[in-house]
Structures are given as structure tokens and as C-alpha cells.
Design an enzyme around this catalytic site. Structure first.
Site, PDB file in Angstrom:
ATOM      1  N   LYS A  17       0.841  -1.216   0.000  1.00 27.88           N
ATOM      2  CA  LYS A  17       0.000   0.000   0.000  1.00 27.88           C
ATOM      3  C   LYS A  17       0.867   1.253   0.000  1.00 27.88           C
ATOM      4  N   ALA A  62      -3.393 -12.923 -12.711  1.00 26.74           N
ATOM      5  CA  ALA A  62      -4.091 -11.633 -12.572  1.00 26.74           C
ATOM      6  C   ALA A  62      -4.989 -11.659 -11.354  1.00 26.74           C
ATOM      7  N   GLY A  63      -4.405 -12.074 -10.204  1.00 27.59           N
ATOM      8  CA  GLY A  63      -5.142 -12.028  -8.941  1.00 27.59           C
ATOM      9  C   GLY A  63      -4.819 -10.715  -8.246  1.00 27.59           C
ATOM     10  N   VAL A  64      -4.921 -10.746  -6.914  1.00 26.67           N
ATOM     11  CA  VAL A  64      -4.767  -9.500  -6.154  1.00 26.67           C
ATOM     12  C   VAL A  64      -3.351  -8.935  -6.267  1.00 26.67           C
ATOM     13  N   SER A  96       2.691 -14.414  -9.319  1.00 23.83           N
ATOM     14  CA  SER A  96       1.641 -14.190  -8.295  1.00 23.83           C
ATOM     15  C   SER A  96       0.493 -15.137  -8.599  1.00 23.83           C
ATOM     16  N   ARG A 149      -0.623 -18.403  -2.806  1.00 23.97           N
ATOM     17  CA  ARG A 149       0.356 -18.624  -1.741  1.00 23.97           C
ATOM     18  C   ARG A 149       0.141 -19.992  -1.103  1.00 23.97           C
ATOM     19  N   ASP A 196      -3.435 -17.536   7.584  1.00 23.99           N
ATOM     20  CA  ASP A 196      -3.136 -18.122   6.268  1.00 23.99           C
ATOM     21  C   ASP A 196      -2.805 -19.608   6.326  1.00 23.99           C
ATOM     22  N   ALA A 234      -5.401 -10.494   5.967  1.00 25.81           N
ATOM     23  CA  ALA A 234      -4.936 -10.092   7.295  1.00 25.81           C
ATOM     24  C   ALA A 234      -6.101  -9.955   8.277  1.00 25.81           C
ATOM     25  N   HIS A 237     -23.200  15.167   3.214  1.00 25.71           N
ATOM     26  CA  HIS A 237     -23.053  15.646   1.841  1.00 25.71           C
ATOM     27  C   HIS A 237     -21.959  16.707   1.796  1.00 25.71           C
TER      28      HIS A 237
HETATM   29  P1  FAD Z   1       1.829 -14.090   8.306  1.00 27.01           P
HETATM   30  O1  FAD Z   1       1.549 -12.656   8.197  1.00 27.01           O
HETATM   31  O2  FAD Z   1       2.449 -14.775   7.146  1.00 27.01           O
HETATM   32  O3  FAD Z   1       2.780 -14.243   9.584  1.00 27.01           O
HETATM   33  C1  FAD Z   1       3.319 -15.467   9.948  1.00 27.01           C
HETATM   34  C2  FAD Z   1       4.552 -15.203  10.796  1.00 27.01           C
HETATM   35  O4  FAD Z   1       4.978 -16.437  11.358  1.00 27.01           O
HETATM   36  C3  FAD Z   1       5.741 -14.664  10.013  1.00 27.01           C
HETATM   37  O5  FAD Z   1       6.279 -13.535  10.664  1.00 27.01           O
HETATM   38  C4  FAD Z   1       6.745 -15.809  10.021  1.00 27.01           C
HETATM   39  O6  FAD Z   1       8.082 -15.355  10.076  1.00 27.01           O
HETATM   40  C5  FAD Z   1       6.390 -16.495  11.324  1.00 27.01           C
HETATM   41  N1  FAD Z   1       6.767 -17.908  11.372  1.00 27.01           N
HETATM   42  C6  FAD Z   1       6.459 -18.899  10.502  1.00 27.01           C
HETATM   43  N2  FAD Z   1       6.927 -20.078  10.960  1.00 27.01           N
HETATM   44  C7  FAD Z   1       7.530 -19.810  12.140  1.00 27.01           C
HETATM   45  C8  FAD Z   1       8.184 -20.612  13.096  1.00 27.01           C
HETATM   46  N3  FAD Z   1       8.287 -21.952  12.963  1.00 27.01           N
HETATM   47  N4  FAD Z   1       8.722 -20.024  14.184  1.00 27.01           N
HETATM   48  C9  FAD Z   1       8.621 -18.670  14.376  1.00 27.01           C
HETATM   49  N5  FAD Z   1       7.987 -17.869  13.506  1.00 27.01           N
HETATM   50  C10 FAD Z   1       7.447 -18.440  12.413  1.00 27.01           C
HETATM   51  N6  FAD Z   1      -4.215  -9.062   3.185  1.00 27.01           N
HETATM   52  C11 FAD Z   1      -5.131  -8.094   3.427  1.00 27.01           C
HETATM   53  O7  FAD Z   1      -6.064  -8.336   4.202  1.00 27.01           O
HETATM   54  N7  FAD Z   1      -5.027  -6.862   2.860  1.00 27.01           N
HETATM   55  C12 FAD Z   1      -4.023  -6.551   2.007  1.00 27.01           C
HETATM   56  O8  FAD Z   1      -3.951  -5.427   1.509  1.00 27.01           O
HETATM   57  C13 FAD Z   1      -3.052  -7.532   1.724  1.00 27.01           C
HETATM   58  N8  FAD Z   1      -2.023  -7.269   0.899  1.00 27.01           N
HETATM   59  C14 FAD Z   1      -1.094  -8.223   0.646  1.00 27.01           C
HETATM   60  C15 FAD Z   1      -0.067  -7.941  -0.241  1.00 27.01           C
HETATM   61  C16 FAD Z   1       0.884  -8.889  -0.543  1.00 27.01           C
HETATM   62  C17 FAD Z   1       1.978  -8.565  -1.501  1.00 27.01           C
HETATM   63  C18 FAD Z   1       0.832 -10.159   0.113  1.00 27.01           C
HETATM   64  C19 FAD Z   1       1.880 -11.198  -0.151  1.00 27.01           C
HETATM   65  C20 FAD Z   1      -0.183 -10.458   0.992  1.00 27.01           C
HETATM   66  C21 FAD Z   1      -1.164  -9.495   1.264  1.00 27.01           C
HETATM   67  N9  FAD Z   1      -2.231  -9.764   2.120  1.00 27.01           N
HETATM   68  C22 FAD Z   1      -3.177  -8.800   2.349  1.00 27.01           C
HETATM   69  C23 FAD Z   1      -2.378 -11.057   2.797  1.00 27.01           C
HETATM   70  C24 FAD Z   1      -1.861 -10.962   4.266  1.00 27.01           C
HETATM   71  O9  FAD Z   1      -0.527 -10.508   4.246  1.00 27.01           O
HETATM   72  C25 FAD Z   1      -1.967 -12.300   4.942  1.00 27.01           C
HETATM   73  O10 FAD Z   1      -3.272 -12.798   4.824  1.00 27.01           O
HETATM   74  C26 FAD Z   1      -1.619 -12.176   6.414  1.00 27.01           C
HETATM   75  O11 FAD Z   1      -0.314 -11.690   6.582  1.00 27.01           O
HETATM   76  C27 FAD Z   1      -1.751 -13.518   7.116  1.00 27.01           C
HETATM   77  O12 FAD Z   1      -1.453 -13.352   8.455  1.00 27.01           O
HETATM   78  P2  FAD Z   1      -0.879 -14.578   9.330  1.00 27.01           P
HETATM   79  O13 FAD Z   1      -0.697 -14.024  10.688  1.00 27.01           O
HETATM   80  O14 FAD Z   1      -1.718 -15.767   9.132  1.00 27.01           O
HETATM   81  O15 FAD Z   1       0.539 -14.940   8.674  1.00 27.01           O
HETATM   82  P1  NAI Z   2      -4.630 -14.918  -6.077  1.00 26.18           P
HETATM   83  O1  NAI Z   2      -5.210 -16.203  -5.646  1.00 26.18           O
HETATM   84  O2  NAI Z   2      -5.301 -13.658  -5.746  1.00 26.18           O
HETATM   85  O3  NAI Z   2      -4.431 -14.909  -7.655  1.00 26.18           O
HETATM   86  C1  NAI Z   2      -3.682 -15.882  -8.326  1.00 26.18           C
HETATM   87  C2  NAI Z   2      -4.066 -15.847  -9.782  1.00 26.18           C
HETATM   88  O4  NAI Z   2      -3.118 -16.596 -10.507  1.00 26.18           O
HETATM   89  C3  NAI Z   2      -5.442 -16.458 -10.053  1.00 26.18           C
HETATM   90  O5  NAI Z   2      -6.213 -15.580 -10.833  1.00 26.18           O
HETATM   91  C4  NAI Z   2      -5.114 -17.749 -10.783  1.00 26.18           C
HETATM   92  O6  NAI Z   2      -6.112 -18.126 -11.691  1.00 26.18           O
HETATM   93  C5  NAI Z   2      -3.822 -17.378 -11.477  1.00 26.18           C
HETATM   94  N1  NAI Z   2      -2.962 -18.511 -11.831  1.00 26.18           N
HETATM   95  C6  NAI Z   2      -2.655 -19.575 -11.054  1.00 26.18           C
HETATM   96  N2  NAI Z   2      -1.821 -20.416 -11.731  1.00 26.18           N
HETATM   97  C7  NAI Z   2      -1.591 -19.847 -12.942  1.00 26.18           C
HETATM   98  C8  NAI Z   2      -0.827 -20.212 -14.071  1.00 26.18           C
HETATM   99  N3  NAI Z   2      -0.106 -21.330 -14.084  1.00 26.18           N
HETATM  100  N4  NAI Z   2      -0.829 -19.407 -15.156  1.00 26.18           N
HETATM  101  C9  NAI Z   2      -1.535 -18.251 -15.151  1.00 26.18           C
HETATM  102  N5  NAI Z   2      -2.313 -17.853 -14.110  1.00 26.18           N
HETATM  103  C10 NAI Z   2      -2.320 -18.638 -13.007  1.00 26.18           C
HETATM  104  O7  NAI Z   2      -3.131 -14.960  -5.486  1.00 26.18           O
HETATM  105  P2  NAI Z   2      -2.040 -13.832  -5.365  1.00 26.18           P
HETATM  106  O8  NAI Z   2      -2.346 -12.669  -6.226  1.00 26.18           O
HETATM  107  O9  NAI Z   2      -0.750 -14.552  -5.521  1.00 26.18           O
HETATM  108  O10 NAI Z   2      -2.185 -13.393  -3.866  1.00 26.18           O
HETATM  109  C11 NAI Z   2      -2.022 -14.347  -2.811  1.00 26.18           C
HETATM  110  C12 NAI Z   2      -2.910 -14.056  -1.654  1.00 26.18           C
HETATM  111  O11 NAI Z   2      -2.536 -12.857  -1.022  1.00 26.18           O
HETATM  112  C13 NAI Z   2      -4.363 -13.922  -2.069  1.00 26.18           C
HETATM  113  O12 NAI Z   2      -5.035 -15.038  -1.571  1.00 26.18           O
HETATM  114  C14 NAI Z   2      -4.862 -12.697  -1.418  1.00 26.18           C
HETATM  115  O13 NAI Z   2      -5.919 -12.985  -0.570  1.00 26.18           O
HETATM  116  C15 NAI Z   2      -3.678 -12.142  -0.618  1.00 26.18           C
HETATM  117  N6  NAI Z   2      -3.543 -10.743  -0.991  1.00 26.18           N
HETATM  118  C16 NAI Z   2      -4.528  -9.874  -0.621  1.00 26.18           C
HETATM  119  C17 NAI Z   2      -4.474  -8.551  -0.991  1.00 26.18           C
HETATM  120  C18 NAI Z   2      -5.580  -7.661  -0.612  1.00 26.18           C
HETATM  121  O14 NAI Z   2      -6.393  -8.029   0.216  1.00 26.18           O
HETATM  122  N7  NAI Z   2      -5.677  -6.469  -1.189  1.00 26.18           N
HETATM  123  C19 NAI Z   2      -3.352  -8.021  -1.769  1.00 26.18           C
HETATM  124  C20 NAI Z   2      -2.409  -9.032  -2.160  1.00 26.18           C
HETATM  125  C21 NAI Z   2      -2.504 -10.331  -1.749  1.00 26.18           C
END
Ligand code: FAD
Ligand code: NAI
Length: 474
Positions: free
Chosen positions: A58, A190-192, A278, A281, A321, A329, A453
Site C-alpha cells: 500500500k 491476474a489475482g490480487v 503471483s 500462496r 493463512d 490479514a 453531503h
Molecule cells: P503471516 O503474516 O504470514 O505471519 C506469519 C509469521 O509467522 C511470520 O512472521 C513468520 O516469520 C512467522 N513464522 C512462521 N513459521 C515460524 C516458526 N516456525 N517459528 C517462528 N515464527 C514463524 N491481506 C489483506 O487483508 N489486505 C491486504 O492489503 C493484503 N495485501 C497483501 C499484499 C501482498 C503482496 C501479500 C503477499 C499479501 C497481502 N495480504 C493482504 C495477505 C496478508 O498478508 C496475509 O493474509 C496475512 O499476513 C496472514 O497473516 P498470518 O498471521 O496468518 O501470517
Molecule cells: P490470487 O489467488 O489472488 O491470484 C492468483 C491468480 O493466478 C489467479 O487468478 C489464478 O487463476 C492465477 N494462476 C494460477 N496459476 C496460474 C498459471 N499457471 N498461469 C496463469 N495464471 C495462473 O493470489 P495472489 O495474487 O498470488 O495473492 C495471494 C494471496 O494474497 C491472495 O489469496 C490474497 O488474498 C492475498 N492478498 C490480498 C491482498 C488484498 O487483500 N488487497 C493483496 C495481495 C494479496
């Protein structure tokens, strides 16, 4: 020697650190273990979300949007700027300092709430009827826990046969740290992440091509929203190809070659400077030594839990996750709080029907509840009303009139079943919809609430009026 705790939380992402704080508020003696570290080796709690996810993405979206506005839209407001240029190093370093503020905020919250934080990798040692024994890589002594919450999160899925090197083949981590704007950038999926990170680098100057396997764009969203999103994002310059079948992706050092079959089955070659993978995950349980205590993990790597986030082991829970459900999150946080409350005998609850989804592109896309396709499939009778931002005074004043609000309500009871928004600040507007749905409110309820408004939120009210075919401003 070992330290004893009522609760040990493994992972300090949004699922883990929030659970630890809530449990401490409820009177438990809590420890939280996380291994994430900064480049200097210091602890970086906050997980994927803080370090390589929600927060840094962000920050980059905001900076790149400013750049885009200065380059292309200030002029409409009569503001003349010339020689707009990019200091990418500063932009990335600002993002890093935003991340650091969040890391430090969590360490402060741990202190404030008396959560003992341990920096290191946690692994299960054994479980007996009273305690679960946990080893922390940085400690000589073991921790004894009456209860454990596993919140170890997820990591990026690799494309088969293509290793992340974070220079040319990028996961979300590398995609947040590119040193020079690539001339050409490929994105698979073309996901998030694909749409958000693709938008960032397009705004900063890359020629971005996104390859998506599914036959249609954003199939999880309401199809009217997906159509509008595809139109707008394509117009902005994102080259989005759906229905592709990737034949081969090769990292050839300073670039990546991709061979794929287009929707019409013709074979295409694409050469890009860098590629973001992407494609979803995968849950993270490596290092946990789950087998030492017999913790059930399914064939896809998720820890198996019931509706209450209980694992197969008594007193061991898992959230976020690493378990089923959307990888978001706020979903992880809700589960963390609910589990902390269940541990002390309260009735923590997570409503999966009202978890909002947001994509932070410009315009933003946000929804909660059911879309039209789902309701049709269920055979449920519904009515829908939409209101375009073009007819909203505040949107006109902002100069951002793309998109619309769409509200779907039950045909008989008028209960709101789903709200779908594409437009400015959709991420904020969706909260009203979540609130209404949480209270099982009707479209008429939104229509009868006084909205300030001029605000974008008046579009919610107008869409609710449109459900009953009585919009006032359209
Ligand atoms: P995580 O945030 O992955 O945290 C897990 C933690 O556990 C990590 O710090 C890791 O180091 C630690 N860990 C793992 N194994 C061990 C171990 N054995 N011992 C000690 N520590 C350990 N979600 C949204 O809602 N809004 C968004 O805008 C958004 N944007 C995103 C953008 C990107 C690029 C990505 C990749 C994800 C995004 N997400 C977003 C998804 C969000 O980041 C995850 O859903 C969220 O972080 C999950 O939280 P969690 O606590 O389950 O795991
Ligand atoms: P995603 O699940 O959002 O999108 C993955 C995309 O890749 C899907 O559209 C799928 O059809 C496509 N795909 C899969 N295999 C493929 C292939 N072999 N060839 C072409 N296309 C293929 O996953 P993404 O974008 O990697 O994000 C991971 C997670 O992180 C999501 O589950 C999302 O919830 C979280 N996230 C959330 C955000 C938010 O809330 N704004 C921002 C970024 C991530």
C-alpha cells in the site's frame, strides 16, 4: 530449566500478534515467537502483512499513484508541474520506513500488553497431558505451554520449475524492491498481487503484461465489477491476457522468456526484463516439526482445523493463512481474537459471510457477501440497485468518477446479500456494507440513514434507493 506460559503463539503476523495481545488482555500469561528479521538481524514482527504484504504494497501503491497524478492528472486541476521525475531509491526507502514503524509498533504493543516476545524459529518438541514443549532456535531453554496458537502464515507459490531469485524472477518480496524500473515486466496471475503490483510498476513506467489462466477476468468478483475493472485497468495501460496456457517460462539471466498459448490457441512468445509470479500462496509449516506432536496437516499443507480453529490436538489451535479460508490479514486477526476468547471459555465468533475483499488498484475494488453469479446459481430471488460515481458530487469534485456501487438484496425481505464497489475509496466505503450485513440490515435501512453531503458514501445510499428503483440523483 524452562519457562511456562498459559499460551504460546507461534508467529507474529496479524493472526498471531493480535491473538497474543487479546489473550493477554484476558489475563493469560502469553509468549509470542517470530523469526522474521530485518537486514541487520533485528526482529521484524508483523509477518507477511507488515514486512512484504499489505503495508509495503500500500505504501508503493500510494507513492506510485502520486507519481501518476503528478504526471497525468494535476493538469486537470490547473496545476502545472514540469520535469516530474522519479527517485525510486527514496520511494523504496520510504516504504521501508513505513514497514519499520509498523514493526516497532508491534514490539511496543507487546511490551504494553506484557506479551513476552522471543525472536527465533519455533518448533514442537513434545506434548504431554499438561504441557506442550516448544523449542526456540535462539534460546537455550524450552518453553512449556498450556495452550498453543499456530499462526505461521504462508509464502509465495513458485511457478513449477522456476526458482525465485528475487532479481529477475520475483515473488511478492522482490516485486516490492525492484531497484530500477524495468522497461518490460511480465506478471503470471491476474489475482490480487498481480493487479496491485502490476499497477505500481506500470505507474512508475514499466510496460506490464499480465498472463492469467482463467477464462475470464477476476472471476471471484461480481461479473459487472470485473467487466468494468478490466475495461478501466486496460485503458490505464495494463496489458491483461486471460485464458492463456503457459507452455514454458525460462529465466535467461537478465530477462525471462515466456511461451504461451493465447485464448484463441495461437502460440505467442514474450520476452520481459523481469517477471512477478503471483499465482497464489502456500501455507507455511516448515520448521514447526509438527510430526513431533502429531499435528494434522492436509495434503495441500494447511493445518487441519474445525470451525473454531481447533486442531486435532487438545489445546492446540491454528489461525490465519496457515488454515482454510481467505488469505487476508483481517480474517487472520478475527480468528486470532476468537481463539484467544475461546481459550478463556468465552464464545469468540468469526462471521465468514461478512469478510470484505479489497483490491487496492485505482479505482479500488471492494466487495462483501454474495455476487449475482452466486445468487443465480443458488436460485435465490434477489433485486439489485446500482449508482455510478459519475452522478456523485464529491466524486466529481475529486475528479475521480470511475465506477459504481451495486447493492444486492433479497427480493422478499430486502436483506442486503452483497455489496460490490468499484471506484474511489471503495476500501473505506465497504465498511458500511459490512456493518449493515453484520446486523442483517435491509437495503431500506441504508436508504433511510442520513449520509453527509458531499461524500462518496452518498453513493451507498443512492444504490440502496436504486434497489427500490427510487434513486434521487440518477
Ligand atoms: P503471516 O503474516 O504470514 O505471519 C506469519 C509469521 O509467522 C511470520 O512472521 C513468520 O516469520 C512467522 N513464522 C512462521 N513459521 C515460524 C516458526 N516456525 N517459528 C517462528 N515464527 C514463524 N491481506 C489483506 O487483508 N489486505 C491486504 O492489503 C493484503 N495485501 C497483501 C499484499 C501482498 C503482496 C501479500 C503477499 C499479501 C497481502 N495480504 C493482504 C495477505 C496478508 O498478508 C496475509 O493474509 C496475512 O499476513 C496472514 O497473516 P498470518 O498471521 O496468518 O501470517
Ligand atoms: P490470487 O489467488 O489472488 O491470484 C492468483 C491468480 O493466478 C489467479 O487468478 C489464478 O487463476 C492465477 N494462476 C494460477 N496459476 C496460474 C498459471 N499457471 N498461469 C496463469 N495464471 C495462473 O493470489 P495472489 O495474487 O498470488 O495473492 C495471494 C494471496 O494474497 C491472495 O489469496 C490474497 O488474498 C492475498 N492478498 C490480498 C491482498 C488484498 O487483500 N488487497 C493483496 C495481495 C494479496
Amino acid at each position: 530449566m524452562s519457562k511456562q506460559f498459559d499460551l504460546v503463539v507461534i508467529g507474529a503476523g496479524p493472526g498471531g500478534y493480535i491473538a497474543a495481545i487479546r489473550a493477554s488482555q484476558l489475563g493469560l500469561n502469553v509468549a509470542c515467537i517470530d523469526e522474521w528479521k530485518n537486514v541487520d538481524g533485528s526482529p521484524a514482527p508483523g509477518g507477511t502483512c507488515t514486512n512484504v504484504g499489505c503495508i509495503p504494497s500500500k505504501a508503493l501503491l500510494q507513492s506510485s499513484e502520486h507519481f501518476d497524478l503528478a504526471n497525468h492528472h494535476f493538469d486537470e486541476h490547473g496545476i502545472v508541474v514540469s520535469n516530474v521525475s522519479l527517485n525510486l531509491k527514496k520511494l523504496i526507502s520510504r516504504k521501508n520506513s513505513v514497514v519499520k514503524q509498523n514493526n516497532e509498533g508491534i514490539l511496543y504493543l507487546f511490551k504494553k500488553n506484557k506479551v513476552s516476545f522471543f525472536h527465533g524459529l519455533a518448533s514442537f518438541v513434545e506434548k504431554n497431558k499438561d504441557y506442550i514443549t516448544i523449542k526456540v532456535s535462539s534460546l537455550n531453554e524450552e518453553l512449556l505451554a498450556k495452550n498453543v496458537i499456530v499462526a505461521t502464515g504462508s509464502s509465495a507459490r513458485e511457478y513449477p520449475g522456476l526458482k525465485f531469485d528475487e532479481k529477475t524472477v520475483l515473488s511478492n518480496d522482490g516485486a516490492l524492491n525492484i531497484e530500477n524500473v524495468p522497461k518490460t515486466l511480465g506478471v503470471i496471475g491476474a489475482g490480487v498481487i498481480g493487479l496491485e503490483m502490476g499497477s505500481v510498476w506500470r505507474r512508475l513506467g514499466s510496460d506490464v503484461t499480465i498472463l492469467e489462466a482463467m477464462p475470464d477476468f477476476l472471476m471471484a468478483a461480481d461479473s459487472q465489477i470485473s467487466k468494468e475493472a478490466l475495461k478501466v485497468l486496460t485503458k490505464q495501460g495494463l496489458n491483461i491476457k486471460v485464458g492463456v496456457d503457459i507452455i514454458e517460462v525460462k529465466n535467461i539471466g537478465k530477462s525471462v522468456s515466456i511461451k504461451y498459448k493465447d485464448k484463441d490457441a495461437s502460440v505467442k512468445d514474450l520476452l520481459v526484463d523481469k517477471i512477478i509470479i503471483s499465482i497464489g500462496r502456500v501455507p507455511r509449516t516448515d520448521g514447526l516439526n509438527a510430526s513431533a506432536v502429531g499435528l494434522n496437516i492436509d495434503e495441500r499443507g494447511f493445518i487441519v482445523v474445525d470451525d473454531n480453529c481447533k486442531t486435532n490436538l487438545s489445546n492446540v489451535w491454528a489461525v490465519g493463512d496457515v488454515v482454510r479460508g481467505p488469505m487476508l490479514a483481517h480474517k487472520a486477526e478475527e480468528e486470532g481474537v476468537a481463539v484467544a476468547e475461546r481459550i478463556v471459555g468465552q464464545h469468540g465468533h468469526v462471521n465468514f459471510n461478512t469478510i470484505p475483499s479489497v483490491i487496492y488498484t485505482s479505482p479500488e475494488i471492494a466487495w462483501v457477501g454474495k455476487n449475482e453469479q452466486q445468487l443465480k446459481q443458488e436460485g435465490r430471488q434477489y433485486k439489485a440497485g446500482s449508482f455510478p460515481f459519475l452522478a456523485n458530487g464529491r466524486a466529481r469534485a475529486l475528479g475521480d468518477t470511475t465506477g459504481f456501487v451495486k447493492i444486492i438484496a433479497d427480493a422478499v425481505t430486502d436483506e442486503v446479500l452483497g455489496v460490490h464497489i468499484i471506484g474511489p475509496m471503495a476500501s473505506e466505503l465497504i465498511s458500511e456494507a459490512v456493518t449493515i450485513m453484520e446486523f442483517k440490515g435491509a437495503a431500506e435501512d441504508i436508504a433511510r440513514i442520513c449520509h453527509a453531503h458531499p461524500t462518496l458514501s452518498e453513493s451507498m445510499k443512492e444504490a440502496a434507493l436504486a434497489v427500490d428503483k427510487r434513486s434521487l440523483n440518477y
